[in-house]
Design a protein around this motif. Structure first.
Motif, mmCIF file in Angstrom:
data_model
loop_
_atom_site.group_PDB
_atom_site.id
_atom_site.type_symbol
_atom_site.label_atom_id
_atom_site.label_comp_id
_atom_site.label_asym_id
_atom_site.label_seq_id
_atom_site.Cartn_x
_atom_site.Cartn_y
_atom_site.Cartn_z
ATOM 1 N N SER A 2 0.595 -1.124 0.075
ATOM 2 C CA SER A 2 -0.047 -0.016 0.065
ATOM 3 C C SER A 2 1.067 1.302 -0.150
ATOM 4 C CB SER A 2 -0.874 -0.100 1.117
ATOM 5 O OG SER A 2 -1.624 1.263 1.518
ATOM 6 N N ASP A 3 0.316 2.361 -0.412
ATOM 7 C CA ASP A 3 0.960 3.677 -0.556
ATOM 8 C C ASP A 3 1.108 4.251 0.980
ATOM 9 O OD1 ASP A 3 1.200 3.345 -3.062
ATOM 10 O OD2 ASP A 3 -0.471 4.514 -3.822
ATOM 11 N N GLU A 4 0.093 3.687 1.913
ATOM 12 C CA GLU A 4 0.149 4.106 3.423
ATOM 13 C C GLU A 4 0.954 3.066 4.274
ATOM 14 O OE1 GLU A 4 -0.740 7.217 4.097
ATOM 15 O OE2 GLU A 4 -0.921 7.695 1.936
ATOM 16 N N VAL A 5 1.643 3.520 5.244
ATOM 17 C CA VAL A 5 2.159 2.843 5.948
ATOM 18 C C VAL A 5 1.381 2.355 7.036
ATOM 19 C CG1 VAL A 5 4.158 2.259 7.463
ATOM 20 C CG2 VAL A 5 4.734 3.693 5.154
ATOM 21 N N GLU A 6 1.279 1.279 7.668
ATOM 22 C CA GLU A 6 0.185 0.975 8.809
ATOM 23 C C GLU A 6 0.935 1.395 9.928
ATOM 24 O OE1 GLU A 6 -0.030 -3.374 9.449
ATOM 25 O OE2 GLU A 6 -0.623 -3.697 7.095
ATOM 26 N N PRO A 7 0.049 1.849 10.979
ATOM 27 C CA PRO A 7 0.567 2.563 12.261
ATOM 28 C C PRO A 7 1.548 1.631 12.936
ATOM 29 C CG PRO A 7 -1.759 2.737 12.063
ATOM 30 C CD PRO A 7 -1.400 1.596 10.820
ATOM 31 N N GLY A 8 2.586 2.083 13.625
ATOM 32 C CA GLY A 8 3.585 1.399 14.215
ATOM 33 C C GLY A 8 4.830 0.798 13.208
ATOM 34 N N PHE A 9 4.711 1.309 12.031
ATOM 35 C CA PHE A 9 6.005 0.849 10.961
ATOM 36 C C PHE A 9 6.212 2.020 10.416
ATOM 37 C CE2 PHE A 9 3.533 -3.136 11.578
ATOM 38 C CZ PHE A 9 4.421 -4.036 11.214
ATOM 39 N N VAL A 10 7.673 1.801 9.824
ATOM 40 C CA VAL A 10 8.290 2.981 9.014
ATOM 41 C C VAL A 10 8.452 2.152 7.818
ATOM 42 C CG1 VAL A 10 10.485 4.153 8.969
ATOM 43 C CG2 VAL A 10 9.111 3.923 11.174
ATOM 44 N N ARG A 11 8.270 3.023 6.713
ATOM 45 C CA ARG A 11 8.873 2.305 5.332
ATOM 46 C C ARG A 11 10.256 2.860 4.994
ATOM 47 N NH1 ARG A 11 4.643 2.501 0.881
ATOM 48 N NH2 ARG A 11 3.879 0.913 2.469
ATOM 49 N N VAL A 12 10.959 2.089 4.892
ATOM 50 C CA VAL A 12 12.512 2.269 4.553
ATOM 51 C C VAL A 12 12.843 2.012 2.973
ATOM 52 C CG1 VAL A 12 14.839 1.532 5.096
ATOM 53 C CG2 VAL A 12 12.874 1.591 6.881
ATOM 54 N N ARG A 13 13.581 3.099 2.661
ATOM 55 C CA ARG A 13 14.028 2.905 1.069
ATOM 56 C C ARG A 13 15.366 2.620 1.101
ATOM 57 N NH1 ARG A 13 14.251 7.684 -3.562
ATOM 58 N NH2 ARG A 13 16.060 6.777 -4.717
ATOM 59 N N PHE A 14 15.648 1.390 0.411
ATOM 60 C CA PHE A 14 16.964 1.071 0.056
ATOM 61 C C PHE A 14 17.542 1.315 -1.301
ATOM 62 C CE2 PHE A 14 15.004 -1.716 3.096
ATOM 63 C CZ PHE A 14 15.916 -1.758 4.250
ATOM 64 N N ASP A 15 18.645 1.821 -1.545
ATOM 65 C CA ASP A 15 19.099 1.859 -2.835
ATOM 66 C C ASP A 15 20.373 1.121 -2.963
ATOM 67 O OD1 ASP A 15 18.230 4.763 -4.117
ATOM 68 O OD2 ASP A 15 18.171 4.780 -2.131
ATOM 69 N N LEU A 16 20.251 0.344 -4.006
ATOM 70 C CA LEU A 16 21.073 -0.903 -4.089
ATOM 71 C C LEU A 16 21.732 -1.205 -5.558
ATOM 72 C CD1 LEU A 16 19.139 -4.064 -4.388
ATOM 73 C CD2 LEU A 16 17.965 -2.054 -3.586
ATOM 74 N N GLY A 17 22.721 -2.126 -5.640
ATOM 75 C CA GLY A 17 23.190 -2.747 -6.762
ATOM 76 C C GLY A 17 23.519 -4.139 -6.808
ATOM 77 N N TYR A 18 23.504 -4.558 -8.062
ATOM 78 C CA TYR A 18 23.981 -6.338 -7.841
ATOM 79 C C TYR A 18 24.428 -6.503 -9.345
ATOM 80 C CZ TYR A 18 18.812 -6.270 -9.200
ATOM 81 O OH TYR A 18 17.643 -6.055 -9.812
ATOM 82 N N ASP A 19 25.228 -7.501 -9.175
ATOM 83 C CA ASP A 19 25.527 -8.281 -10.393
ATOM 84 C C ASP A 19 24.667 -9.374 -10.502
ATOM 85 O OD1 ASP A 19 27.049 -10.219 -12.153
ATOM 86 O OD2 ASP A 19 28.967 -9.436 -11.712
#
Length: 284
Positions: A2-19
């Motif tokens: 969902s676009d909205e985060v449930e109460p008690g949670f934090v949405r964390v963005r990860f920027d990453l790379g991989y082979d």
């Protein structure tokens, strides 16, 4: 997600790379094959000592063998878990993850952020060389060798006929219930001093196999097997063409994902969920 985060949670963005060489694509698979999502989710579970899995939502689900330099993913973590681990999360993940996948940043995402639906564009690069001697051994996992000389000017002329909003059914592997209408924002090729031809492919979204199919068509033009007009004619036909070859995965890298300003994230996510039709096309 969902676009909205449930109460008690934090949405964390990860920027990453991989082979992508050693992975069976991004998405976790029930068969137990090695995937990027599986490695990261397992690592998060381990380093947070939470005992539960935190599912990831990703900007672009790459296929087996495809690489990424600028991938974006999110996970919703309990506030207490985020507060406890946020300062040392990157270092702990670096110690737990295999060396072919790295997370560059982990930060709380703005309100309304959805890694997949909020994106306004994805930019890929496809790298190929036609050098008679082949590919530099140190680059063999990231550059395709094409054993015919390539006319980059002809390829760019053909690419111009593909840019814009179109139904890319002829260049996609059809998925039930999914639209193949996309806006191709850029498709251009440049030959570097090292002889490597880099194709930049940017669109609001891509359907399955779209980038590698486009490259496959342009390679046929570049080596003289097809005329400049051919890729656009294939596009106009609107059906999957067996003469279009899907270029090999290892030449493809997801370079960057673009997002709008924070205040526009929710509106963009809502827009991206709408099923698109071309102007003048009937519904359903």
């Amino acid at each position: 997600m969902s676009d909205e985060v449930e109460p008690g949670f934090v949405r964390v963005r990860f920027d990453l790379g991989y082979d992508g060489t050693g992975f069976s694509g991004w998405a976790r698979q029930p068969s137990g094959l090695r995937t990027v999502q599986g490695e990261i989710e397992d690592a998060l579970k381990t380093v947070t000592r939470s005992g539960v899995m935190f599912p990831l939502t990703v900007a672009g689900r790459t296929d087996a063998g495809v690489h990424a330099r600028g991938q974006v993913a999110t996970a919703d973590l309990p506030e207490a878990v985020w507060a406890e681990h946020r300062e040392k999360l990157l270092k702990r993940l670096a110690g737990r993850l295999p060396r072919d996948v790295r997370i560059w940043s982990a930060a709380e995402a703005p309100s309304g952020f959805n890694a997949r639906f909020a994106a306004v564009w994805r930019r890929y690069a496809y790298r190929v060389t036609d050098r008679p001697g082949g590919v530099d051994p140190l680059l063999r996992g990231h550059v395709l060798w094409h054993d015919w000389p390539l006319d980059v000017d002809a390829m760019n002329a053909a690419a111009a006929g593909l840019v814009g909003e179109h139904d890319f059914a002829a260049y996609c592997k059809k998925r039930e219930g999914a639209t193949t209408i996309r806006t191709l924002q850029e498709l251009s090729l440049v030959r570097g001093d090292d002889g490597i031809v880099t194709a930049t492919v940017r669109a609001d979204a891509f359907c399955h196999n779209m980038v590698r199919s486009l490259i496959g068509a342009l390679l046929f033009v570049g080596d003289g097997h097809r005329p400049v007009e051919w890729p656009a004619k294939v596009l106009a036909a609107g059906v999957r063409d067996s003469s279009v070859h899907v270029a090999k995965a290892h030449g493809l890298t997801l370079e960057e994902v673009g997002y709008p300003a924070d205040e526009l994230l929710a509106a963009r996510s809502k827009e991206a969920r709408n099923v698109r039709t071309l102007p003048g096309a009937g519904c359903c």
